[in-house]
Design an enzyme around this catalytic site. Structure first.
Site, PDB file in Angstrom:
ATOM      1  N   SER A  21      -5.072   0.852 -15.832  1.00 25.47           N
ATOM      2  CA  SER A  21      -6.387   1.354 -15.430  1.00 25.47           C
ATOM      3  C   SER A  21      -7.393   1.611 -16.543  1.00 25.47           C
ATOM      4  CB  SER A  21      -6.238   2.621 -14.587  1.00 25.47           C
ATOM      5  OG  SER A  21      -5.511   3.608 -15.293  1.00 25.47           O
TER       6      SER A  21
ATOM      7  N   ASP B 118     -11.473  12.273 -15.515  1.00 27.82           N
ATOM      8  CA  ASP B 118     -10.965  12.606 -14.191  1.00 27.82           C
ATOM      9  C   ASP B 118      -9.523  13.103 -14.302  1.00 27.82           C
ATOM     10  OD1 ASP B 118      -9.537  10.297 -14.662  1.00 27.82           O
ATOM     11  OD2 ASP B 118     -10.409   9.127 -13.030  1.00 27.82           O
TER      12      ASP B 118
ATOM     13  N   HIS C 163      -7.964   9.936 -16.763  1.00 26.56           N
ATOM     14  CA  HIS C 163      -8.616   9.074 -17.749  1.00 26.56           C
ATOM     15  C   HIS C 163      -9.556   9.837 -18.673  1.00 26.56           C
ATOM     16  CE1 HIS C 163      -7.721   6.653 -14.097  1.00 26.56           C
ATOM     17  NE2 HIS C 163      -7.159   5.883 -15.017  1.00 26.56           N
TER      18      HIS C 163
END
Length: 395
Positions: free
Chosen positions: A56, A358, A361
């Site tokens: 991600s 978040d 991340h």
């Protein structure tokens, strides 16, 4: 398995090893020891192309083009600080480390997703991929099964490597075999993968997570998969590998928030898995580089100790971060991390002072400084050389 477990896994799997590489540059004393420092705006890129594999925090929009994929970041408030405040599919408030690293090497940003080229521009595919491609897919892992339970469809590392095989064929078609091999040998291959495998395994085997035999057996299975994929890339022409090791992934906001027994502290059991995995990757890369027939060179980040030092001592790091535990964009609750970042979330105003964007991340500020460390950091950040040196190396 109960529905609550899959919900819990869904919260966890988006975290990636890149998160921890992206904290490294926030440590004090990052010394640029590359050939000439970041090369933003250089007349010509330092490498012909960049190829990105992983999950991600390396994803720049792959999952936007994956049907039935539940791991996406193409909605607000993602991208709030990207040019035009555009949510591109990056799991960030702006750019990620791949973008900044690409800039230091002389490119505008990360190369576009492979899936974009095959979806919207097949006619010019061969020409477009000459400068690089990003294969990274949020929620994916070393094992094909990783991410498929909670997200239905992601692009695992094995498929990313197969996708690169189509690029190798395009190179040969346009340039010819010898020229294609030469261009690939000077190109940079960035890899950040493994965290999602650990998280899913940890949750599915929660009651046995302290069993050392289970831990080592699983780590060995990941290392075997990693070696197989790396050897395939090397056969396809890769020679310069930039590998991101795992950091203390048990310290991300969502795991702290879920650690009720530990009163919001890091999940040490997950961190133990990360340490074991890192030792295996270091040994694997040393073995591959020692095989003279492969003609490969590498750099690997030293993420774990540096990141843990930053989290535990943010003031002494002179980093500028005031908050190294909470999520900037979240759904409230402990550490603002009990629900995912969404269009309804309240976003912190001073995003440069937050380490985490978040639940998992980093912020763009953390991404940027991490890329600086990876590109030009000393031996306290990378081993055996940094990306700037790897790009300039003649062998």
């Amino acid at each position: 398995m109960g529905r609550w477990r899959w919900k819990y896994i869904t919260l966890l799997l988006l975290v990636s090893s890149s998160v921890w590489m992206n904290m490294v540059g926030k440590l004090s004393g990052v010394t640029i020891t590359g050939p000439s420092g970041p090369a933003v705006g250089a007349a010509a890129p330092a490498v012909p192309a960049i190829y990105v594999f992983g999950d991600s925090t390396a994803d720049v929009g792959t999952n936007n083009y994956v049907r039935r994929c539940g791991a996406k970041a193409n909605f607000p408030h993602f991208g709030i600080d990207y040019p035009g405040s555009k949510p591109t599919g990056r799991f960030s408030n702006g750019y990620n480390s791949v973008d900044f690293l690409a800039q230091y090497l002389g490119f505008k940003e990360s190369p576009p997703p492979y899936m974009y080229f095959v979806t919207y521009d097949k006619r010019n595919f061969a020409r477009n991929v000459l400068n690089g491609t990003n294969f990274a897919s949020g929620g994916s892992g070393l094992l094909d099964i990783t991410g498929k339970g909670p997200y239905k469809k992601v692009v695992p590392f094995s498929e990313q490597v197969r996708q690169f095989g189509t690029i190798r064929k395009a190179y040969k078609k346009i340039l010819g075999g010898v020229a294609a091999q030469k261009r690939l040998s000077y190109s940079l291959f960035l890899i950040s993968v493994g965290s999602n495998d650990l998280f899913e395994h940890f949750i599915l085997n929660f009651t046995r997570q302290s069993d050392p035999k289970l831990q080592q057996a699983f780590i060995n299975s990941l290392l075997t998969s990693y070696e197989n994929h790396l050897r395939t890339l090397l056969k396809l022409g890769a020679k310069r590998l930039g590998v991101v090791s795992l950091g203390p992934i048990g310290c991300c906001p969502i795991l702290r928030a879920k650690n009720k027994i530990g009163n919001g502290q890091c999940f040490e059991a997950v961190n133990q898995y990360a340490r074991a995995f890192n030792l295996g990757i270091e040994a694997l890369l040393h073995k591959l580089s020692s095989d003279k027939s492969l003609h490969m060179k590498y750099t690997i980040t030293k993420s774990f100790d540096m990141t843990l030092s930053l989290i535990n001592n943010p003031i002494s790091s002179s980093s500028g971060f005031k908050n190294t535990k909470s999520a900037c964009c979240g759904g409230g609750g402990d550490l603002n991390a009990e629900n995912a970042c969404s269009p309804k979330s309240v976003v912190c105003e001073d995003r440069n002072s937050f380490l985490f964007w978040d639940q998992f991340h980093p912020t763009e500020a953390a991404y940027k400084l991490a890329a600086m460390a990876l590109y030009g950091g000393g031996k306290q950040h990378v081993h055996p050389i940094n990306i700037g040196q790897l790009a300039a190396l003649k062998f």
